[in-house]
Motif scaffolding. Structure first.
Motif, PDB file in Angstrom:
ATOM      1  N   LEU A   1      43.975   3.455  79.533  1.00  0.00           N
ATOM      2  CA  LEU A   1      45.065   4.219  78.928  1.00  0.00           C
ATOM      3  C   LEU A   1      46.178   4.564  79.918  1.00  0.00           C
ATOM      4  N   HIS A   2      45.956   4.301  81.197  1.00  0.00           N
ATOM      5  CA  HIS A   2      46.933   4.686  82.212  1.00  0.00           C
ATOM      6  C   HIS A   2      47.502   3.419  82.860  1.00  0.00           C
ATOM      7  N   VAL A   3      48.626   2.954  82.320  1.00  0.00           N
ATOM      8  CA  VAL A   3      49.262   1.723  82.790  1.00  0.00           C
ATOM      9  C   VAL A   3      50.726   2.007  83.120  1.00  0.00           C
ATOM     10  N   HIS A   4      51.123   1.646  84.338  1.00  0.00           N
ATOM     11  CA  HIS A   4      52.529   1.776  84.748  1.00  0.00           C
ATOM     12  C   HIS A   4      53.124   0.366  84.821  1.00  0.00           C
ATOM     13  N   VAL A   5      54.139   0.115  83.998  1.00  0.00           N
ATOM     14  CA  VAL A   5      54.742  -1.216  83.918  1.00  0.00           C
ATOM     15  C   VAL A   5      56.151  -1.183  84.497  1.00  0.00           C
TER      16      VAL A   5
ATOM     17  N   SER B   1      45.289 -11.984  82.471  1.00  0.00           N
ATOM     18  CA  SER B   1      45.287 -12.925  81.358  1.00  0.00           C
ATOM     19  C   SER B   1      45.748 -12.268  80.062  1.00  0.00           C
ATOM     20  N   SER B   2      45.287 -11.041  79.820  1.00  0.00           N
ATOM     21  CA  SER B   2      45.679 -10.319  78.606  1.00  0.00           C
ATOM     22  C   SER B   2      47.170 -10.019  78.589  1.00  0.00           C
ATOM     23  N   ILE B   3      47.699  -9.591  79.738  1.00  0.00           N
ATOM     24  CA  ILE B   3      49.114  -9.239  79.825  1.00  0.00           C
ATOM     25  C   ILE B   3      49.993 -10.468  79.638  1.00  0.00           C
ATOM     26  N   SER B   4      49.543 -11.596  80.168  1.00  0.00           N
ATOM     27  CA  SER B   4      50.352 -12.823  80.073  1.00  0.00           C
ATOM     28  C   SER B   4      50.529 -13.278  78.630  1.00  0.00           C
ATOM     29  N   ARG B   5      49.620 -12.852  77.757  1.00  0.00           N
ATOM     30  CA  ARG B   5      49.704 -13.263  76.356  1.00  0.00           C
ATOM     31  C   ARG B   5      50.557 -12.328  75.505  1.00  0.00           C
ATOM     32  N   VAL B   6      51.027 -11.241  76.097  1.00  0.00           N
ATOM     33  CA  VAL B   6      51.863 -10.292  75.357  1.00  0.00           C
ATOM     34  C   VAL B   6      53.236 -10.919  75.109  1.00  0.00           C
TER      35      VAL B   6
ATOM     36  N   ASN C   1      68.092  -5.871  76.421  1.00  0.00           N
ATOM     37  CA  ASN C   1      68.577  -4.536  76.779  1.00  0.00           C
ATOM     38  C   ASN C   1      67.394  -3.635  77.121  1.00  0.00           C
ATOM     39  N   VAL C   2      67.691  -2.401  77.503  1.00  0.00           N
ATOM     40  CA  VAL C   2      66.639  -1.466  77.934  1.00  0.00           C
ATOM     41  C   VAL C   2      65.636  -1.212  76.813  1.00  0.00           C
ATOM     42  N   SER C   3      66.128  -1.026  75.610  1.00  0.00           N
ATOM     43  CA  SER C   3      65.248  -0.734  74.482  1.00  0.00           C
ATOM     44  C   SER C   3      64.294  -1.893  74.207  1.00  0.00           C
ATOM     45  N   GLU C   4      64.782  -3.113  74.263  1.00  0.00           N
ATOM     46  CA  GLU C   4      63.950  -4.281  74.006  1.00  0.00           C
ATOM     47  C   GLU C   4      62.900  -4.465  75.108  1.00  0.00           C
ATOM     48  N   SER C   5      63.299  -4.191  76.353  1.00  0.00           N
ATOM     49  CA  SER C   5      62.347  -4.276  77.468  1.00  0.00           C
ATOM     50  C   SER C   5      61.263  -3.223  77.326  1.00  0.00           C
ATOM     51  N   HIS C   6      61.681  -2.038  76.859  1.00  0.00           N
ATOM     52  CA  HIS C   6      60.719  -0.952  76.687  1.00  0.00           C
ATOM     53  C   HIS C   6      59.684  -1.285  75.615  1.00  0.00           C
ATOM     54  N   GLU C   7      60.085  -1.996  74.604  1.00  0.00           N
ATOM     55  CA  GLU C   7      59.159  -2.409  73.554  1.00  0.00           C
ATOM     56  C   GLU C   7      58.067  -3.325  74.119  1.00  0.00           C
ATOM     57  N   ILE C   8      58.438  -4.164  75.077  1.00  0.00           N
ATOM     58  CA  ILE C   8      57.446  -5.041  75.710  1.00  0.00           C
ATOM     59  C   ILE C   8      56.428  -4.214  76.492  1.00  0.00           C
ATOM     60  N   THR C   9      56.902  -3.202  77.216  1.00  0.00           N
ATOM     61  CA  THR C   9      55.965  -2.349  77.966  1.00  0.00           C
ATOM     62  C   THR C   9      55.031  -1.616  77.022  1.00  0.00           C
ATOM     63  N   ASP C  10      55.552  -1.202  75.860  1.00  0.00           N
ATOM     64  CA  ASP C  10      54.695  -0.536  74.870  1.00  0.00           C
ATOM     65  C   ASP C  10      53.602  -1.482  74.379  1.00  0.00           C
ATOM     66  N   ARG C  11      53.961  -2.745  74.193  1.00  0.00           N
ATOM     67  CA  ARG C  11      52.973  -3.717  73.733  1.00  0.00           C
ATOM     68  C   ARG C  11      51.897  -3.955  74.796  1.00  0.00           C
ATOM     69  N   ILE C  12      52.326  -3.950  76.049  1.00  0.00           N
ATOM     70  CA  ILE C  12      51.356  -4.122  77.147  1.00  0.00           C
ATOM     71  C   ILE C  12      50.382  -2.943  77.184  1.00  0.00           C
ATOM     72  N   GLU C  13      50.908  -1.732  77.068  1.00  0.00           N
ATOM     73  CA  GLU C  13      50.062  -0.540  77.091  1.00  0.00           C
ATOM     74  C   GLU C  13      49.079  -0.547  75.929  1.00  0.00           C
ATOM     75  N   GLU C  14      49.556  -0.952  74.754  1.00  0.00           N
ATOM     76  CA  GLU C  14      48.682  -1.025  73.580  1.00  0.00           C
ATOM     77  C   GLU C  14      47.602  -2.083  73.772  1.00  0.00           C
TER      78      GLU C  14
ATOM     79  N   MET D   1      46.334  -3.154  76.654  1.00  0.00           N
ATOM     80  CA  MET D   1      45.368  -2.701  77.653  1.00  0.00           C
ATOM     81  C   MET D   1      44.412  -1.666  77.080  1.00  0.00           C
ATOM     82  N   ALA D   2      44.927  -0.819  76.194  1.00  0.00           N
ATOM     83  CA  ALA D   2      44.079   0.199  75.569  1.00  0.00           C
ATOM     84  C   ALA D   2      43.066  -0.438  74.620  1.00  0.00           C
ATOM     85  N   ASN D   3      43.529  -1.402  73.834  1.00  0.00           N
ATOM     86  CA  ASN D   3      42.656  -2.023  72.835  1.00  0.00           C
ATOM     87  C   ASN D   3      41.674  -3.016  73.442  1.00  0.00           C
TER      88      ASN D   3
END
Length: 297
Positions: free
Chosen positions: A278-282, A220-225, A256-269, A271-273
């Motif tokens: 702290l250990h998430v593989h996207v 549920s948390s990831i779907s809202r990212v 692009n790759v950079s924009e996709s990577h930003e989404i993974t960073d938001r997911i990791e943040e 999950m941490a918060n």
């Protein structure tokens, strides 16, 4: 690495448990034999097993602090869980022995009522173990350490065991000396139940079992990212005191790759918060492409 620092803090809790059990087991066993209380003797042997169990947990914590090597690319964190399982076997063995001796005692012809002072010893022990439980529970939650949490649950069980022993001793003062033996049987049953509960939990973790509700909360948390169009898969497993999460998401295929990577960073943040993970593989996959979204054709 913070995980290693947290495990080191967990070792402090294990040492406190061992010290408390050493003192209390000696007091209970000496008092139990001196005051003729089977329940207090059983409780004392219960604490002896706790010394062994806490020592096993301590060894597991120390091993889990070893850094990754060629044979353990993910580190040695599961040594903690294995140590907790070993501790459950030790507890079960002594619990069964306490039950056997208590049942034998019921069939002995002559029973001596225990000295009332032994009840005071049991109540003092209950108070001491509750303090140890509160300390270890608070520390285990703070550092998310399952081994220390198992030790805390054991301390809480010991609190109830000592209270039960005191009740049996008080009851024996009213012309029911057999009640002390019955309390000893109750102690043995509680030891076995605690051992089973710990064994069940560690087996679930070692076989990569994970709480379904917690997994749904993560989904549920990831779907809202922002940027996540769909979640194709979410898996999680416990690795010692760590939680490892694998996520497969679908995103706009035009990114692009950079924009996709930003989404993974938001997911990791997120999950941490939200979940203290702290250990998430996207893994990112392209979603369905919609041509000319603004076109009327």
């Amino acid at each position: 690495m913070n995980a290693y620092d947290d495990i080191k803090k967990g070792e402090r809790g294990a040492w406190i448990s061992i010290a408390a059990y050493l003192v209390l087991s000696a007091i209970k066993l000496v008092s139990g034999y001196s005051f003729h209380s089977s329940a207090l003797i059983a409780d004392g042997f219960n604490n002896v097993t706790d010394i062994i169990a806490s020592s096993a947990i301590l060894v597991g914590l120390k091993i889990s602090r070893k850094p990754p090597d060629s044979d353990h690319a993910y580190g040695h964190f599961r040594a903690e869980t294995v140590a907790v399982m070993v501790a459950s076997f030790i507890m079960a063995t002594v619990g069964i022995q306490v039950l056997i001796e208590a049942v034998r005692g019921l069939y002995k012809g002559k029973r001596v009522a225990p000295d009332p002072l032994s009840a005071g010893v049991a109540l003092f022990s209950a108070a001491a173990m509750f303090v140890v439980y509160m300390y270890n529970r608070k520390l285990a939650k703070k550092i998310n350490n399952q081994g220390l949490m198992a030790a805390a649950k054991d301390s809480l069980s010991d609190t109830f065991v000592s209270i039960g022993a005191a009740i049996g001793i008080f009851g024996a003062q009213f012309g029911l000396p057999w009640l002390d033996r019955v309390a000893a049987i109750g102690v043995g049953l509680l030891i076995c139940k605690t051992a089973y509960d710990i064994f069940k939990d560690t087996t679930h973790r070692l076989t990569d079992g994970f709480d379904v509700q917690q997994l749904n909360d993560m989904r549920s948390s990831i779907s809202r990212v922002e940027g996540v169009e769909a979640i194709k898969d979410v898996k999680a497993r416990v690795h010692g005191s760590l939680v490892l999460v694998d996520v497969v998401i679908a995103v706009d295929p035009m990114l692009n790759v950079s924009e996709s990577h930003e989404i993974t960073d938001r997911i990791e943040e997120n999950m941490a918060n939200s979940h203290n993970i702290l250990h998430v593989h996207v893994h990112v996959e392209p979603g369905e492409r919609i041509e000319n979204r603004d076109s009327p054709f």
